[in-house]
Design a protein around this motif. Structure first.
Motif, PDB file in Angstrom:
ATOM      1  N   TYR A 267       0.815  -1.211   0.000  1.00  0.00           N
ATOM      2  CA  TYR A 267       0.000   0.000   0.000  1.00  0.00           C
ATOM      3  C   TYR A 267       0.855   1.270   0.000  1.00  0.00           C
ATOM      4  O   TYR A 267       0.372   2.335  -0.369  1.00  0.00           O
ATOM      5  CB  TYR A 267      -0.926   0.009   1.219  1.00  0.00           C
ATOM      6  CG  TYR A 267      -2.072  -0.973   1.110  1.00  0.00           C
ATOM      7  CD1 TYR A 267      -3.291  -0.583   0.567  1.00  0.00           C
ATOM      8  CD2 TYR A 267      -1.930  -2.299   1.524  1.00  0.00           C
ATOM      9  CE1 TYR A 267      -4.344  -1.478   0.458  1.00  0.00           C
ATOM     10  CE2 TYR A 267      -2.975  -3.203   1.418  1.00  0.00           C
ATOM     11  CZ  TYR A 267      -4.182  -2.784   0.884  1.00  0.00           C
ATOM     12  OH  TYR A 267      -5.225  -3.680   0.773  1.00  0.00           O
ATOM     13  N   GLU A 268       2.103   1.159   0.429  1.00  0.00           N
ATOM     14  CA  GLU A 268       2.971   2.312   0.552  1.00  0.00           C
ATOM     15  C   GLU A 268       4.165   2.179  -0.405  1.00  0.00           C
ATOM     16  O   GLU A 268       4.442   1.103  -0.931  1.00  0.00           O
ATOM     17  CB  GLU A 268       3.485   2.448   1.987  1.00  0.00           C
ATOM     18  CG  GLU A 268       4.507   1.414   2.419  1.00  0.00           C
ATOM     19  CD  GLU A 268       3.934   0.102   2.913  1.00  0.00           C
ATOM     20  OE1 GLU A 268       4.652  -0.636   3.611  1.00  0.00           O
ATOM     21  OE2 GLU A 268       2.759  -0.207   2.584  1.00  0.00           O
ATOM     22  N   HIS A 269       4.857   3.281  -0.629  1.00  0.00           N
ATOM     23  CA  HIS A 269       6.097   3.259  -1.396  1.00  0.00           C
ATOM     24  C   HIS A 269       7.191   2.557  -0.595  1.00  0.00           C
ATOM     25  O   HIS A 269       7.279   2.696   0.631  1.00  0.00           O
ATOM     26  CB  HIS A 269       6.560   4.683  -1.713  1.00  0.00           C
ATOM     27  CG  HIS A 269       5.771   5.364  -2.780  1.00  0.00           C
ATOM     28  ND1 HIS A 269       5.987   5.147  -4.125  1.00  0.00           N
ATOM     29  CD2 HIS A 269       4.767   6.267  -2.701  1.00  0.00           C
ATOM     30  CE1 HIS A 269       5.155   5.897  -4.827  1.00  0.00           C
ATOM     31  NE2 HIS A 269       4.396   6.583  -3.993  1.00  0.00           N
ATOM     32  N   ALA A 270       8.059   1.839  -1.288  1.00  0.00           N
ATOM     33  CA  ALA A 270       9.166   1.160  -0.621  1.00  0.00           C
ATOM     34  C   ALA A 270      10.250   2.140  -0.188  1.00  0.00           C
ATOM     35  O   ALA A 270      10.830   2.004   0.894  1.00  0.00           O
ATOM     36  CB  ALA A 270       9.763   0.096  -1.549  1.00  0.00           C
ATOM     37  N   ILE A 284       3.120   6.479   3.706  1.00  0.00           N
ATOM     38  CA  ILE A 284       2.413   7.268   2.697  1.00  0.00           C
ATOM     39  C   ILE A 284       1.917   6.338   1.596  1.00  0.00           C
ATOM     40  O   ILE A 284       2.672   5.513   1.077  1.00  0.00           O
ATOM     41  CB  ILE A 284       3.335   8.341   2.096  1.00  0.00           C
ATOM     42  CG1 ILE A 284       3.810   9.304   3.187  1.00  0.00           C
ATOM     43  CG2 ILE A 284       2.626   9.107   0.989  1.00  0.00           C
ATOM     44  CD1 ILE A 284       4.874  10.289   2.719  1.00  0.00           C
ATOM     45  N   PHE A 285       0.656   6.456   1.256  1.00  0.00           N
ATOM     46  CA  PHE A 285       0.064   5.611   0.219  1.00  0.00           C
ATOM     47  C   PHE A 285       0.783   5.808  -1.120  1.00  0.00           C
ATOM     48  O   PHE A 285       1.200   6.910  -1.471  1.00  0.00           O
ATOM     49  CB  PHE A 285      -1.415   5.951   0.037  1.00  0.00           C
ATOM     50  CG  PHE A 285      -2.315   5.390   1.101  1.00  0.00           C
ATOM     51  CD1 PHE A 285      -2.653   4.047   1.118  1.00  0.00           C
ATOM     52  CD2 PHE A 285      -2.834   6.222   2.088  1.00  0.00           C
ATOM     53  CE1 PHE A 285      -3.491   3.535   2.093  1.00  0.00           C
ATOM     54  CE2 PHE A 285      -3.676   5.720   3.064  1.00  0.00           C
ATOM     55  CZ  PHE A 285      -3.996   4.370   3.068  1.00  0.00           C
ATOM     56  N   ASN A 286       0.866   4.712  -1.866  1.00  0.00           N
ATOM     57  CA  ASN A 286       1.399   4.742  -3.226  1.00  0.00           C
ATOM     58  C   ASN A 286       0.235   5.006  -4.180  1.00  0.00           C
ATOM     59  O   ASN A 286      -0.459   4.084  -4.610  1.00  0.00           O
ATOM     60  CB  ASN A 286       2.083   3.414  -3.551  1.00  0.00           C
ATOM     61  CG  ASN A 286       2.707   3.398  -4.930  1.00  0.00           C
ATOM     62  OD1 ASN A 286       2.498   4.314  -5.737  1.00  0.00           O
ATOM     63  ND2 ASN A 286       3.472   2.362  -5.220  1.00  0.00           N
ATOM     64  N   TYR A 287       0.027   6.277  -4.514  1.00  0.00           N
ATOM     65  CA  TYR A 287      -1.118   6.650  -5.337  1.00  0.00           C
ATOM     66  C   TYR A 287      -0.970   6.208  -6.784  1.00  0.00           C
ATOM     67  O   TYR A 287      -1.948   6.218  -7.537  1.00  0.00           O
ATOM     68  CB  TYR A 287      -1.333   8.164  -5.274  1.00  0.00           C
ATOM     69  CG  TYR A 287      -1.438   8.697  -3.875  1.00  0.00           C
ATOM     70  CD1 TYR A 287      -2.560   8.426  -3.099  1.00  0.00           C
ATOM     71  CD2 TYR A 287      -0.401   9.434  -3.312  1.00  0.00           C
ATOM     72  CE1 TYR A 287      -2.650   8.893  -1.796  1.00  0.00           C
ATOM     73  CE2 TYR A 287      -0.480   9.899  -2.007  1.00  0.00           C
ATOM     74  CZ  TYR A 287      -1.602   9.622  -1.260  1.00  0.00           C
ATOM     75  OH  TYR A 287      -1.682  10.078   0.037  1.00  0.00           O
TER      76      TYR A 287
END
Length: 639
Positions: A267-270, A284-287
Motif C-alpha cells: 500500500y505504501e512506497h518502498a 504514505i500511500f502509493n497513489y
C-alpha cells in the motif's frame, strides 16, 4: 480454474479488471469478509489482495487461531487476490489473515476491508453485516438542493471528548448515547452540520483518529457500525448534515495494519523518501498503484453509501500534493519532470472528486490544503482538483494573529484582517477555527485573546461576529461555542459546567444567534463564494481600527461595522448608498451576550452627508471591542 472459481467467488473477471485499473469504486462489496450462502451452506466468503504471498489462511476464534485450518486459494488471473469460502461461520466471529510471503516473512494481519474491529488494544477483525433500517429519506431528499446555496455552519467534534459520563469514571459516550444529546444540541445551537474527527478504527486513541488501521469500520470504542448509523440517522432526522474527516494521506505502521502487508510495500512506497512521513512517523500511500486507488476511492464512496454521510473533509492535502512536503533537500525524489509536485496524488485526488460527484452529486468534498495550490475547488474539467470547498487557512492564521495583539498595536496590522478579501473568491472557502488551533499548548480561543476578563470575552464575541460576516462557510471546534477556558484535552469531557457562568453562557447565546442570523439573512449565504456578495465600505481606517463592509443579496443587504479597540466610538459616520432608515439586527455588545449593552433599538436615519464615496451617511455609536450589523428598513416617510 478461473471460471470454476468465479462461480464460487464474489469477484468476477470484470471486478478484477476494474480493481487492477484503479476504477473499482465499490470493491468493498467484493473484497473482505461477506456472509453468504454457497452450495446450500451458509458461511463467509473471504477475499484479500496479497500478491507477494505464497500462503494465505484465515485464522480466528472459530478454528483456535490455527494457521493451517482454513487456507485461501490464489486466483490464477495474476490479480494477487486470495479467496475462499468457510461454511458455518458468520456474524461476530473474530478473524485475521495469516500471510507467508515469498521472502519468508510471516505475519497476522487484520482485514483491510473489515467493517468492524475488536476494540483496541485488541486487533482482530470481526465478521459483520451492515443491515440497518434508515429513517432519513426526508433529509436525503432535502440534500438535493445545492449545498453551496445554503448556510454552512459546521460544528467540529471529537467523539471521545465532547461529553463524558462522569457517573461512570468519565468514560466516553457511546454512539447511541451521543444520539440522545448531540442532535438536539446542534439543532438548538443552529449549526447546519457536524464534522467528526476520523471515526475510522485507529489503534492509538491519542491520534484522534488520524492514524487509521480500519478504513472501513467506525471505531468499536463507541459501539457497532449500526450504532454509528443510528447516530447519523438521528442527526439527519433533525436536519443536521454529517461530515467525516477522511485520511488518505498516510497510515500507521502497526503490524496488524496495512504496512508491509504481504511481505512487500503493497500500500505504501518502498523508498522512505516517498513512502514515509517524517512528521507523523507513518506510511504514505502509493497513489500510482491502481489497486491502492481502488481501495481509497471505494473507501470514500463506502461511507457515503453505507453510512449516508453527507461529505468528506480530506485531511492534509498539502502533504499529498508536494513530494518535498516537510522534507529537506536530498530527502525526496522529484517527479518525472524534475518537479516537486506529486503527479500520482494529483491524479488520485481528481479521480476521487470525480467519482464522489458522479455517484453522490449532493455531497461535499472539502480540502484541508494549507498552501496556495491553484484550483483546489475548480472543476477537474478545467484543470482543478475538483473539491467543493477548501479550508481558508490564511484567514485563520491572519485573524488569530491579529486578535492576539493588544488593541494598542492593532492599528499597525489592520491588513491582516482585510488581506483575505484579496483572494477570498479565488476558491470556495470554509473559515476554520478548528481543533488544531486549541491544542498542544496553543491555548483555547478565549485565552488567545488579550486583556482582562471582560476584554477577552468581548474579543471572542467580536472574532465570531467578524467570522460570520466574512464570506465563506463557517467551522467551529467544540468548546469554542461557549468560550471554554482550557484548551482541548482529548482524555476529558468539555467543561460544560462553565455554561453556568454568565460570560460563557453569553458566548453560547451569541453563537446561537449568529447561526440564526446566518440562516435567516440570505445576504450571508446567497453569494457566499462570489464577489457579488461582498463590498467594502471602508477597510482603511487603521487609526480607529474599524472595518466596515456590506454583505449583499437581492433580498436586502447587511452592513457590518466592527470596532477592534476597547474604546467607544461615538458619532462614527458610515457611508450608505440608500437614503432612509437602518435597523440594528445584531450587536455583539448586547447584554445577553455579556456585553456592556451599548445597543441601538431605534431606527437609524441617514443624512445627505457624503462619506466613503456614497451620497448619504449614518452616525453610529460603536461599542468597544464590538461589531454591529445593520439592515435597511425603508425609505423616508414624507409628510
Amino acid at each position: 480454474m478461473t471460471q470454476q472459481l468465479e462461480r464460487q467467488s464474489l469477484l468476477t473477471g470484470y471486478d478484477i479488471d476494474l480493481f487492477r485499473s484503479g476504477k473499482h469504486y465499490h470493491i468493498y462489496n467484493k473484497l473482505g469478509a461477506h456472509v453468504r450462502s454457497q452450495g446450500g451452506e451458509s458461511g463467509t466468503h473471504f477475499a484479500v489482495w496479497a500478491p507477494n504471498a505464497v500462503e494465505v489462511t484465515v485464522i480466528g476464534n472459530f478454528n483456535g487461531w490455527e494457521r493451517g485450518a482454513h487456507p485461501l486459494s490464489a486466483r490464477d488471473d495474476g490479480s494477487g487476490v486470495w479467496e475462499g469460502f468457510i461454511p458455518n461461520i458468520g456474524q461476530g466471529e473474530l478473524y485475521k489473515y495469516y500471510i507467508r510471503s515469498q521472502n519468508g516473512y510471516e505475519v497476522e494481519k487484520g482485514d483491510p476491508y473489515a467493517t468492524y474491529w475488536e476494540t483496541p488494544p485488541r486487533t482482530a477483525s470481526v465478521i459483520w453485516n451492515l443491515d440497518f433500517e434508515w429513517n432519513d429519506a426526508n433529509w436525503i431528499e432535502k440534500r438535493k438542493s445545492p449545498a453551496l446555496n445554503r448556510p454552512l455552519s459546521i460544528y467540529e467534534i471529537h467523539l471521545g471528548s465532547w461529553r463524558r459520563v462522569h457517573e461512570e469514571e468519565g468514560r466516553w459516550m457511546t454512539y447511541r448515547e451521543l444520539a440522545k444529546e448531540l442532535p438536539e444540541y446542534c439543532r438548538f445551537m443552529g449549526f447546519t452540520h457536524v464534522e467528526f474527527l476520523p471515526v475510522m478504527e485507529h489503534p492509538f486513541y491519542g491520534s484522534w483518529g488520524y492514524q487509521i488501521t480500519g478504513y472501513f469500520a467506525p471505531s468499536s470504542r463507541f459501539g457497532t457500525p449500526q450504532d454509528f448509523m443510528f447516530l447519523v440517522n438521528a442527526l439527519h432526522e433533525v436536519e443536521i448534515g454529517v461530515l467525516l474527516d477522511w485520511v488518505p494521506s498516510h497510515f500507521p505502521t502497526d503490524e496488524h495494519g496495512l504496512g508491509y502487508f504481504d511481505g512487500s510495500h503493497l500500500y505504501e512506497h518502498a523508498d522512505p523518501r516517498q513512502g514515509f512521513h517524517p512528521d507523523w512517523q507513518s506510511a504514505i500511500f502509493n497513489y500510482g498503484r491502481h489497486e491502492v486507488k481502488s481501495f481509497l476511492i471505494s473507501n470514500a464512496l463506502y461511507w457515503l453509501d453505507k453510512f449516508h454521510i453527507d461529505g468528506l473533509r480530506v485531511d492534509a492535502v498539502a502533504s499529498m500534493l508536494y513530494l518535498d512536503y516537510s522534507r529537506k533537500e536530498g530527502e525526496w525524489i522529484p517527479n518525472r519532470y524534475g518537479g516537486r509536485e506529486n503527479l500520482e496524488a494529483i491524479d488520485f485526488l481528481r479521480d476521487f472528486n470525480a467519482a464522489v460527484h458522479q455517484s453522490f452529486p449532493d455531497t461535499l468534498t472539502i480540502a484541508e490544503e494549507s498552501t496556495a495550490w491553484p484550483g483546489v475547488t475548480h472543476p477537474v474539467s478545467n484543470g482543478g482538483l475538483g473539491f467543493d470547498l477548501k479550508w481558508m487557512m490564511g484567514w485563520m492564521h491572519d485573524s488569530l494573529s491579529y486578535f492576539q495583539k493588544e488593541a494598542i498595536y492593532r492599528s499597525y496590522h489592520q491588513g491582516q484582517l482585510s488581506f483575505s478579501l484579496h483572494y477570498a473568491f479565488s476558491e470556495r472557502f470554509v473559515l476554520p477555527l478548528s481543533h488544531d488551533e486549541v491544542v498542544h499548548g496553543k491555548h483555547s480561543l478565549l485565552h488567545k485573546m488579550p486583556g482582562d476578563d471582560w476584554q477577552r470575552f468581548a474579543n471572542l464575541r467580536l472574532l465570531y461576529t467578524y467570522m460570520f460576516g466574512h464570506p465563506g462557510g463557517k467551522l467551529l471546534f467544540m468548546g469554542g461555542e461557549f468560550g471554554q477556558h482550557h484548551e482541548w484535552r482529548h482524555d476529558y469531557s468539555l467543561d460544560w459546567d462553565e455554561n453556568e457562568r454568565p460570560a460563557h453562557s453569553g458566548i453560547q447565546r451569541l453563537v446561537k444567534d449568529l447561526n440564526a442570523l446566518y440562516r435567516r439573512e440570505s445576504a450571508l449565504f446567497e453569494n457566499n463564494y462570489s464577489p457579488e456578495g461582498f463590498e467594502w465600505i471602508d477597510h482603511q481606517d487603521s487609526t480607529n481600527s474599524v472595518l466596515a463592509w456590506i454583505r449583499k443579496s437581492e433580498a436586502g443587504d447587511l452592513l457590518f461595522i466592527a470596532n477592534f479597540t476597547p474604546v467607544v466610538r461615538e458619532n462614527y459616520r458610515i457611508g450608505v448608498s440608500k437614503p432612509g432608515y437602518y435597523q440594528e439586527v445584531f450587536n455583539s455588545d448586547n447584554l445577553r451576550y455579556g456585553g456592556a449593552d451599548l445597543i441601538c433599538n431605534d431606527a437609524i436615519e441617514s443624512y445627505p452627508i457624503p462619506k466613503h464615496g456614497r451620497g448619504h451617511s449614518i452616525p453610529l455609536t460603536l461599542p468597544p471591542l464590538g461589531a454591529i450589523v445593520l439592515k435597511y428598513s425603508g425609505e423616508f416617510e414624507w409628510l
